[in-house]
Design a protein around this motif. Structure first.
Motif, PDB file in Angstrom:
ATOM      1  N   GLY A  43      -1.492  16.613  -1.645  1.00  0.00           N
ATOM      2  CA  GLY A  43      -0.266  16.642  -1.993  1.00  0.00           C
ATOM      3  C   GLY A  43       0.811  16.167  -0.905  1.00  0.00           C
ATOM      4  N   TRP A  44       0.566  16.353   0.378  1.00  0.00           N
ATOM      5  CA  TRP A  44       1.426  16.313   1.581  1.00  0.00           C
ATOM      6  C   TRP A  44       1.964  14.950   1.590  1.00  0.00           C
ATOM      7  N   GLY A  45       3.459  14.672   1.485  1.00  0.00           N
ATOM      8  CA  GLY A  45       4.181  13.518   1.596  1.00  0.00           C
ATOM      9  C   GLY A  45       3.924  12.543   0.608  1.00  0.00           C
ATOM     10  N   VAL A  46       3.213  12.899  -0.342  1.00  0.00           N
ATOM     11  CA  VAL A  46       2.997  11.819  -1.686  1.00  0.00           C
ATOM     12  C   VAL A  46       4.105  11.662  -2.373  1.00  0.00           C
ATOM     13  N   LYS A  47       5.338  12.297  -2.390  1.00  0.00           N
ATOM     14  CA  LYS A  47       6.552  11.813  -3.266  1.00  0.00           C
ATOM     15  C   LYS A  47       7.091  10.820  -2.500  1.00  0.00           C
ATOM     16  N   LYS A  48       7.075  10.742  -1.334  1.00  0.00           N
ATOM     17  CA  LYS A  48       7.810   9.275  -0.502  1.00  0.00           C
ATOM     18  C   LYS A  48       6.723   8.512  -0.203  1.00  0.00           C
ATOM     19  N   GLY A  49       5.439   8.588  -0.694  1.00  0.00           N
ATOM     20  CA  GLY A  49       4.539   7.667  -0.238  1.00  0.00           C
ATOM     21  C   GLY A  49       4.118   7.477   1.235  1.00  0.00           C
ATOM     22  N   ILE A  50       4.212   8.474   1.974  1.00  0.00           N
ATOM     23  CA  ILE A  50       4.007   8.214   3.458  1.00  0.00           C
ATOM     24  C   ILE A  50       2.558   8.071   3.782  1.00  0.00           C
ATOM     25  N   PRO A  51       1.581   8.794   3.263  1.00  0.00           N
ATOM     26  CA  PRO A  51       0.286   8.252   3.627  1.00  0.00           C
ATOM     27  C   PRO A  51      -0.048   6.974   3.244  1.00  0.00           C
ATOM     28  N   ASP A  52       0.603   6.614   2.039  1.00  0.00           N
ATOM     29  CA  ASP A  52       0.321   5.178   1.534  1.00  0.00           C
ATOM     30  C   ASP A  52       1.000   4.202   2.542  1.00  0.00           C
ATOM     31  N   ALA A  53       2.040   4.516   3.085  1.00  0.00           N
ATOM     32  CA  ALA A  53       2.729   3.619   4.206  1.00  0.00           C
ATOM     33  C   ALA A  53       1.987   3.422   5.521  1.00  0.00           C
ATOM     34  N   ILE A  54       1.416   4.547   5.855  1.00  0.00           N
ATOM     35  CA  ILE A  54       0.660   4.681   6.867  1.00  0.00           C
ATOM     36  C   ILE A  54      -0.624   3.826   6.820  1.00  0.00           C
ATOM     37  N   LEU A  55      -1.482   3.806   5.636  1.00  0.00           N
ATOM     38  CA  LEU A  55      -2.632   3.222   5.613  1.00  0.00           C
ATOM     39  C   LEU A  55      -2.354   2.087   5.586  1.00  0.00           C
ATOM     40  N   THR A  56      -1.302   1.453   4.840  1.00  0.00           N
ATOM     41  CA  THR A  56      -1.103  -0.046   4.894  1.00  0.00           C
ATOM     42  C   THR A  56      -0.656  -0.479   6.200  1.00  0.00           C
TER      43      THR A  56
END
Length: 528
Positions: free
Chosen positions: A140-153
């Motif tokens: 659940g860390w940073g998921v509200k703003k989608g930070i892990p998704d942005a870093i992955l992409t």
């Protein structure tokens, strides 16, 4: 090769576990095991195995990128707007330029050779970043703003850009020739770069979309498979085919196509995506060991000495100056806080896979300074991969906000634990039901005797061993009241309570079972 494979799997696994128990990332132990097994130290790996290392690395990176695609969230990416796209270009480009300037100054490289080194050092490692980001999403860390998704992409896009520029510079330095049209008209490679980037990304995404449609048709609609293992085997084979075809027909990014296939699978068939997440998670356990042990075995320690301190300075300049400027520009105007931007230093700096794949190519093609490029690539792996693997989980709780996890978008491994409340009359049926539920979810059981004497409890032990022979369980001291049962269930953090219905003189549910049903906030299964 068989003995080498045994060495890699056993030494890599146990070295990773030793590192994990010492509070270090497991990949540190795996890389060190590879160095020890490799030709630089013990020389226990067969030459054919080392020659096939690139193929094993390709397989491992394919697995981890499919995992990345299956973990992306369209809503979170849309929420970030252009941040993910900017993260895909600006940090890598800024780092490559700063590294190139430093190489021209420190190593007297030409501008083209310096940029070649910048492309090698600027690429990000999916083998370190993807597992780290997926773990943050599951917590659940940073998921509200989608930070892990942005870093992955962004990580996937930046590798596409740098590998394209690397191939252009390599062709320019090794041959000095320019692509030509019929009639002898020469084309400038730099002018062709935007077209090639668009082609690689566009065709990669399109082929990923087609692959997702094909997998849904074969695995769900036509039902050519019967279980998760078969589904994973088919999906992994198609993903690997994309990468192999891209290597032979380099008009699209195979790695981006694999990641896009996972992303579109979520959109088209979420139940299938959930099953494949579990299957690829199991594949990664083996692929990770192969990747990092062979990575360690390929590092040439003898070429590190003469560039060690200068190389560390180049890495520091590239990350702290170039990449930091890129991070600032990429997140400018976004809703990221200062601490979230600082997390990029931990979450977006690791280097390993790409450097291992392309670091030796300039030397093999006779590029001047190729030995230095190889040494710096090896140094970047040894320094940044362990630091990145450690820093992602270490700094996420300090710099990111924790939010609710969407289990539909990421694999969440929950350890299911049941509480089996047993007495003399109902214990066999309770144990059988608890065992059945535990087998369905690969769970464990806490056995709680209630109102039993020491003699009765001893007589019950053979039944417990018989019914729970293939299940992890533990037996607690006997309880006497319903309130004790509820409190023990809460303290043990069990997911369900399994009790016997029992019966009073009127044939109704026994008093203790009724009280547990009334007062427990934990779900209760009542066995007739």
């Amino acid at each position: 090769m068989l003995s080498s494979l045994i060495w890699i799997l056993l030494a890599g696994y146990f070295a990773g576990q030793v590192a994990y128990r010492l509070k270090a990332p497991a990949l540190v132990g795996m890389v060190l095991a590879g160095i020890g097994l490799g030709p630089q130290v013990a020389n226990l790996l067969d030459a054919d195995m080392l020659a096939a290392a690139d193929s094993f690395r390709t397989l491992a990176v394919t697995v981890i990128l499919m995992k990345a695609g299956l973990g992306l969230d369209r809503d979170k990416l849309a929420q970030q707007g252009t941040v993910a796209l900017r993260l895909g270009f600006l940090p890598a480009a800024c780092e490559a330029i700063v590294v190139a300037l430093a190489a021209v100054w420190l190593f007297q490289f030409s501008w083209a050779t310096g940029l070649l080194l910048g492309c090698v050092l600027g690429a990000e490692s999916p083998a370190v970043i993807v597992p780290g980001m997926l773990r943050l999403k599951s917590l659940g860390w940073g998921v509200k703003k989608g930070i892990p998704d942005a870093i992955l992409t962004g990580s996937a896009l930046s590798d596409v850009l740098l590998l394209l520029v690397f191939s252009l510079l390599l062709a320019f330095l090794s041959q000095g020739a320019r692509p030509a049209l019929p009639g002898g008209i020469e084309l400038n490679p730099l002018l062709l770069l935007p077209l090639q980037v668009a082609l690689q990304i566009g065709l990669g995404v399109a082929l990923g979309w087609l692959t997702a449609r094909l997998l849904v048709c074969v695995l769900t609609r036509r039902r050519w498979t019967q279980n998760t293992v078969q589904e994973t085997l088919v999906a992994a084979s198609w993903a690997l085919l994309l990468v192999v075809v891209a290597e032979r027909v380099p008009v699209f990014s195979g790695y981006l196509a694999v990641m896009a296939a996972g992303f579109f699978l979520i959109e088209r068939d979420l139940p299938l995506a959930r099953q494949l997440r579990r299957g690829f998670n199991s594949l990664w356990i083996v692929a990770e060991i192969l990747l990092f042990v062979l990575l360690g075995a390929s590092i040439q320690l003898d070429v590190l000495g003469h560039v060690l301190w200068v190389g560390l300075g180049v890495l520091a300049l590239g990350t702290l100056v170039g990449r930091s400027l890129g991070w600032y520009l990429a997140t400018l105007g976004s809703n990221w806080t200062r601490s979230e931007r600082m997390f990029l230093l931990a979450g977006n700096s690791a280097k390993a896979t790409v450097q291992a794949a392309i670091g030796a190519i300039p030397l093999a093609q006779g590029i001047e300074g190729g030995e230095t490029i190889l040494a710096l690539a090896a140094l970047s792996i040894l320094v940044t991969a362990p630091l990145g693997a450690w820093a992602i989980p270490a700094f996420a709780p300090r710099l990111l906000a924790r939010d609710a996890v969407d289990p539909a978008k990421v694999l969440v491994d929950a350890k299911v634990q049941l509480l089996a409340v047993v007495d003399r009359a109902i214990s066999p049926r309770v144990l059988v039901k608890a065992a059945e539920l535990a087998r369905r979810c690969d769970g464990s059981i806490v056995v709680l005797p209630i109102s039993l004497t020491a003699a009765n409890l001893a007589a019950l032990q053979p039944q417990i061993r018989q019914h729970l022979a293939d299940i992890r369980y533990r037996v607690l001291a006997t309880a006497t009241e319903a309130s004790e049962v509820v409190q023990i269930a809460q303290d043990a953090r069990v997911d369900e309570i399994v009790i016997g219905k029992g019966a009073d003189e009127a044939g109704k549910v026994s008093a203790i079972a009724r009280m547990i049903l009334n007062y427990s906030s934990i779900p209760v299964v009542v066995v007739e």
